[in-house]
Design an enzyme around this catalytic site. Structure first.
Site, short mmCIF file in Angstrom:
data_model
loop_
_atom_site.label_atom_id
_atom_site.label_comp_id
_atom_site.label_asym_id
_atom_site.label_seq_id
_atom_site.Cartn_x
_atom_site.Cartn_y
_atom_site.Cartn_z
CB SER A 15 -12.60 0.31 -12.70
OG SER A 15 -11.24 -0.02 -12.62
CD GLU A 17 -9.05 2.56 -4.98
OE1 GLU A 17 -8.65 1.61 -5.67
OE2 GLU A 17 -8.41 3.03 -4.03
CG ASP A 109 -1.41 -0.80 4.72
OD1 ASP A 109 -0.56 -1.69 4.50
OD2 ASP A 109 -1.75 0.04 3.87
CG PHE A 218 -0.97 8.91 -1.35
CD1 PHE A 218 -1.37 9.44 -0.13
CD2 PHE A 218 -1.93 8.57 -2.27
CE1 PHE A 218 -2.71 9.63 0.15
CE2 PHE A 218 -3.28 8.75 -2.01
CZ PHE A 218 -3.67 9.28 -0.79
CG HIS A 268 -8.53 0.60 -10.46
ND1 HIS A 268 -9.88 0.39 -10.31
CD2 HIS A 268 -8.08 0.98 -9.22
CE1 HIS A 268 -10.24 0.60 -9.05
NE2 HIS A 268 -9.16 0.98 -8.38
P1 FAD Z 1 -1.14 -9.66 0.97
O1 FAD Z 1 -1.33 -10.11 -0.42
O2 FAD Z 1 -1.60 -10.55 2.07
O3 FAD Z 1 0.42 -9.34 1.14
C1 FAD Z 1 0.92 -8.66 2.28
C2 FAD Z 1 2.39 -9.00 2.47
O4 FAD Z 1 2.51 -10.38 2.89
C3 FAD Z 1 3.22 -8.91 1.19
O5 FAD Z 1 4.51 -8.47 1.53
C4 FAD Z 1 3.26 -10.34 0.65
O6 FAD Z 1 4.42 -10.59 -0.14
C5 FAD Z 1 3.28 -11.13 1.95
N1 FAD Z 1 2.60 -12.44 1.85
C6 FAD Z 1 1.43 -12.72 1.23
N2 FAD Z 1 1.13 -14.02 1.39
C7 FAD Z 1 2.12 -14.58 2.12
C8 FAD Z 1 2.38 -15.88 2.63
N3 FAD Z 1 1.52 -16.89 2.41
N4 FAD Z 1 3.51 -16.08 3.37
C9 FAD Z 1 4.36 -15.06 3.60
N5 FAD Z 1 4.17 -13.79 3.14
C10 FAD Z 1 3.06 -13.56 2.43
N6 FAD Z 1 -5.94 -0.93 2.02
C11 FAD Z 1 -7.04 -0.69 2.79
O7 FAD Z 1 -6.93 -0.65 4.02
N7 FAD Z 1 -8.26 -0.46 2.22
C12 FAD Z 1 -8.46 -0.50 0.88
O8 FAD Z 1 -9.57 -0.31 0.39
C13 FAD Z 1 -7.33 -0.76 0.03
N8 FAD Z 1 -7.46 -0.82 -1.32
C14 FAD Z 1 -6.38 -1.12 -2.10
C15 FAD Z 1 -6.56 -1.21 -3.48
C16 FAD Z 1 -5.48 -1.53 -4.31
C17 FAD Z 1 -5.69 -1.63 -5.80
C18 FAD Z 1 -4.18 -1.73 -3.74
C19 FAD Z 1 -3.01 -2.04 -4.62
C20 FAD Z 1 -4.00 -1.63 -2.36
C21 FAD Z 1 -5.09 -1.33 -1.51
N9 FAD Z 1 -4.96 -1.25 -0.11
C22 FAD Z 1 -6.06 -0.98 0.67
C23 FAD Z 1 -3.65 -1.38 0.51
C24 FAD Z 1 -3.35 -2.84 1.01
O9 FAD Z 1 -4.25 -3.19 2.02
C25 FAD Z 1 -1.91 -2.85 1.55
O10 FAD Z 1 -1.00 -2.65 0.52
C26 FAD Z 1 -1.53 -4.03 2.43
O11 FAD Z 1 -0.28 -3.71 3.06
C27 FAD Z 1 -1.32 -5.34 1.71
O12 FAD Z 1 -2.51 -5.88 1.30
P2 FAD Z 1 -2.52 -7.16 0.29
O13 FAD Z 1 -3.90 -7.53 0.09
O14 FAD Z 1 -1.68 -6.89 -0.89
O15 FAD Z 1 -1.78 -8.24 1.25
#
Ligand code: FAD
Length: 291
Positions: A15, A17, A109, A218, A268
């Site tokens: 894939s 992005e 973020d 980055f 990816h």
């Molecule tokens: P989560 O999985 O919610 O984790 C965030 C933090 O909270 C972590 O430190 C985790 O350990 C902690 N956490 C999770 N669940 C719990 C819980 N129940 N209790 C306590 N702590 C918890 N960002 C964008 O804005 N747009 C995008 O399109 C985008 N695409 C991305 C694509 C990929 C492949 C990747 C790897 C990242 C992407 N990001 C994007 C970045 C991402 O949004 C950030 O890295 C963000 O800081 C974390 O998102 P997450 O979904 O991993 O969060």
């Protein structure tokens, strides 16, 4: 087609992005990029969701455009940033109406200037909550993000894996990783995920470096580290754009060859809206099941 079905039927799922061209607010500039990337025969193209939810409409528009075009499957990224449950619902409804069935569910973020992520009023605080909610539609195939070097905010690598497991338990079908430049981080991450009982595909995110300034920014933002020898090479070549690109392509190819030998379920590629880097990598990489 749901992305999980690709993993069930193909030896190597590939894939790319892309991100919405937010500055000029039109997808026209992206269309030729999508065409060139589509020619490389990926299984799907994913469309990012702007930091702070800024490109919401364009993400939906581009993913729907891909779907309508019908050449390559689409995946829309979606974040929890600044959105109430009702606003998330609106996006999910639009995606569903346009036949976009694959979603990468992310927390996102915090918007620039806001140090910490704050759970929106009547919204979601973690990606796992978004996964669970999206799952209630019983329509979408859901992917989530994983962090080979641990997420920057996580108190420890182990805690981050525990939180990753929560996302999988909430209903995610696959994991795509953050960029990394040392495969050992990926293998440690994959092993820890398996040990934690995570049994969905874990796909490495490969980032071909294209500029010294960009990769410096980055890596600072996402916490990925550059191995010292790669950093030195890049620093020596920093003012020679072509030389930096060459180093980036060679490193991504070397990483991909090694990952392939270690049996990854797919790749990816972070295309950064360009095609020639991935094109060159793929020309030199024999992916199983692809001519
Ligand atoms: P989560 O999985 O919610 O984790 C965030 C933090 O909270 C972590 O430190 C985790 O350990 C902690 N956490 C999770 N669940 C719990 C819980 N129940 N209790 C306590 N702590 C918890 N960002 C964008 O804005 N747009 C995008 O399109 C985008 N695409 C991305 C694509 C990929 C492949 C990747 C790897 C990242 C992407 N990001 C994007 C970045 C991402 O949004 C950030 O890295 C963000 O800081 C974390 O998102 P997450 O979904 O991993 O969060």
């Amino acid at each position: 087609m749901k992305i999980k079905e690709f993993f069930e039927t193909k030896p190597c799922v590939m894939s790319f992005e892309v991100f919405p061209p937010v500055r000029d607010g039109s997808i026209d500039r992206l269309v030729p990029v999508i065409d060139r990337l589509s020619d490389l025969n990926p299984d799907f193209i994913s469309v990012t969701y702007g930091a702070g939810g800024t490109s919401r409409d364009m993400t939906v528009e581009i993913a729907s455009f891909l779907k309508k075009k019908g050449t390559v499957e689409a995946m829309a990224h979606l974040t929890c940033v600044g959105a109430s449950r009702e606003q998330i619902d609106t996006v999910l409804q639009e995606l569903k109406a346009n036949g976009v069935i694959n979603i990468l569910a992310l927390r996102g973020d915090p918007p620039e200037g806001q140090g910490r992520f704050e759970k929106p009023k009547n919204g979601f605080g973690y990606a796992s909550e978004l996964v669970e909610y999206t799952g209630t539609y019983k329509f979408f195939c859901i992917g989530v993000a994983g962090y080979p070097e641990g997420h920057l905010e996580a108190p420890s690598f182990e805690k981050d894996i525990e939180n990753l497991k929560k996302k999988v338990d909430a209903g995610s079908d696959f994991i795509i990783t953050q960029l990394f430049f040392n495969n050992e981080y990926f293998y440690r991450f994959r092993d820890a995920a398996t040990k934690a009982g995570i049994n969905v595909p874990v796909v490495p995110g490969i980032f071909p470096i294209i500029s010294y300034g960009q990769i410096k920014k980055f890596t600072e933002l996402c916490g990925a580290t550059l191995p010292p020898d790669l950093r030195e090479k890049l620093e020596r070549a920093r003012d020679d754009k072509q030389a930096v690109e060459r180093i980036g392509i060679d490193h991504a190819l070397k990483q991909s060859e090694d990952l392939l030998k270690q049996g990854v379920p797919g790749f990816h590629f972070y295309s950064m809206n360009r095609s020639h880097h991935v094109e060159e990598i793929l020309r030199n990489l024999s992916l199983p099941g692809r001519s």
